[in-house]
Design an enzyme around this catalytic site. Structure first.
Site, PDB file in Angstrom:
ATOM      1  N   CYS A 136      38.995  19.795 -56.018  1.00 30.28           N
ATOM      2  CA  CYS A 136      38.461  18.446 -55.937  1.00 30.28           C
ATOM      3  C   CYS A 136      37.330  18.447 -56.223  1.00 30.28           C
ATOM      4  CB  CYS A 136      38.941  17.263 -54.733  1.00 30.28           C
ATOM      5  SG  CYS A 136      37.648  16.515 -53.952  1.00 30.28           S
ATOM      6  N   CYS A 139      35.332  16.430 -54.561  1.00 28.80           N
ATOM      7  CA  CYS A 139      35.188  16.410 -52.648  1.00 28.80           C
ATOM      8  C   CYS A 139      33.582  17.272 -52.975  1.00 28.80           C
ATOM      9  CB  CYS A 139      35.813  16.753 -52.377  1.00 28.80           C
ATOM     10  SG  CYS A 139      37.354  15.999 -53.087  1.00 28.80           S
ATOM     11  N   ASP A 140      33.728  18.676 -53.883  1.00 29.79           N
ATOM     12  CA  ASP A 140      33.123  19.680 -53.711  1.00 29.79           C
ATOM     13  C   ASP A 140      32.112  20.271 -54.254  1.00 29.79           C
ATOM     14  OD1 ASP A 140      34.636  20.094 -51.451  1.00 29.79           O
ATOM     15  OD2 ASP A 140      36.249  21.265 -52.488  1.00 29.79           O
TER      16      ASP A 140
END
Ligand code: NAP
Length: 319
Positions: A136, A139-140
């Site tokens: 992701c 997200c990261d």
């Protein structure tokens, strides 16, 4: 005869489920949407959506799903946030049992459970999950400021996310197993023009290596059989999706070779009263607009299946 609590239960709250829910609420069905996390599905972690009609300048995935949720809420869609323990879909009355034991019954079900990222299944992938291995980018990505990272894959997700990751990383190497990308041309053009993105063609990642600090390198195998090491501190594996069919009666559902559920044009599956919409469905194009459209078609098919007999409800003259 046993009475169902609901006319329709929608399983999953991504664009397909929310659209089905919005239509069901407008259609005055006694309907419930069950979602295990937050509504929005995979789109929630999509950095930017540039191709949803009406949003001329684009919109973040989070904002788009916030709006879809609010739209369903405006018509009073009943939602329950819970994890499903089991599904019994074969009889006339379908039962959705939640963790904790609550059993919900309905005459029809629309399954919108979507899909999850495909894994490479190589050494180091599991070991370094969340320590340099990610599925992701939204997200990261911020964890990789000024670092060199790799993206695996050549589809829309890989290329769109590689572009997103250039906001943080100093260099993004896209590793693709073939010599040409599958991603749409506008994304390809942007990626080829981006100074921070390099491509390694006809190359596969064989192993993810690192130590206590997380990932530090990848073992690569090239088309000619040569192997090499690429130093990176993170790898984003974006190689497609696999359907979320846990708990589905796959022995009774017609599925394609990849496990996605086959439906007719009305989103009906091989089990009467069970419909599928969104990424779980077997199809060629997976776009947010498809998922939303299929949610609408499935709900209208449910109304037809039920004979359009909504329960007596008090007139609502406030809308
Ligand atoms: P995808 O389109 O299936 O692409 C997967 C990519 O990963 C392909 O390039 C494939 O290579 C590669 N791949 C698959 N298995 C691999 C393996 N074991 N090792 C190495 N490479 C592997 O998947 P996606 O990009 O996740 O997209 C999923 C769906 O969502 C698609 O329908 C896509 O169009 C849609 N989507 C749309 C947008 C948008 O419209 N902006 C954004 C994101 C996703 P090959 O090319 O060699 O098969």
């Amino acid at each position: 005869m046993q009475q169902a609590q609901y006319q329709l239960i929608i399983v999953g709250g991504g664009p397909a489920g929310l659209t089905a829910g919005m239509y069901a609420a407008r259609g005055r069905l006694k309907a419930l949407l069950v979602e295990k996390g937050a509504t929005g599905g995979q789109v929630l972690v999509t950095d930017w959506v540039d191709n949803y009609p009406g949003f001329v300048e684009g919109i973040s995935g989070f904002d788009l799903m916030d709006k879809m949720t609010a739209h369903a809420d405006r018509f009073g869609l009943e939602k329950k946030f819970a994890t499903i323990a089991s599904l019994d879909l074969l009889g006339d009355i379908k039962t959705v049992t939640l963790e904790g034991g609550e059993a919900l019954t309905a005459k029809t079900v629309i399954l919108c459970t979507g899909a999850k990222p495909r894994k490479l299944d190589i050494p180091g992938e599991h070991e370094f999950a969340a320590r340099g291995v990610s599925y992701c980018a939204t997200c990261d990505g911020p964890f990789y400021r000024n670092q060199e990272i790799a993206v695996v894959g050549g589809g829309n997700t890989a290329i769109q996310d590689a572009l997103h990751l250039t906001k943080f990383a100093s260099k993004v190497t896209v590793i693709h197993r073939r010599g040409e990308l599958r991603a749409t041309k506008i994304l390809q053009e942007k990626a080829f023009c981006n100074q921070k993105i390099d491509f390694l063609w006809n190359t596969q990642v064989r192993e993810i290596r690192g130590g206590t600090g997380g990932v530090d390198s990848l073992l690569l195998r090239h088309h000619n059989g040569d192997e090499s090491i690429l130093a990176v501190s993170g790898i984003f594996i974006l190689i497609g999706i696999v359907p979320n069919t846990d708990m589905l009666p796959v022995d009774h559902l017609h599925t394609d070779a990849s496990g996605f559920v086959v439906t007719d044009q009305e989103m009906a599956t091989s089990i009467p009263g069970v419909f599928v919409a969104g990424d779980l469905r077997s199809k060629r194009s997976r776009q947010i607009i498809n998922a939303a459209g299929e949610g609408a078609v499935a709900e209208l098919a449910v109304e037809h299946y039920l004979g359009n007999q909504a329960p007596d409800q008090p007139l609502n003259c406030s809308e």
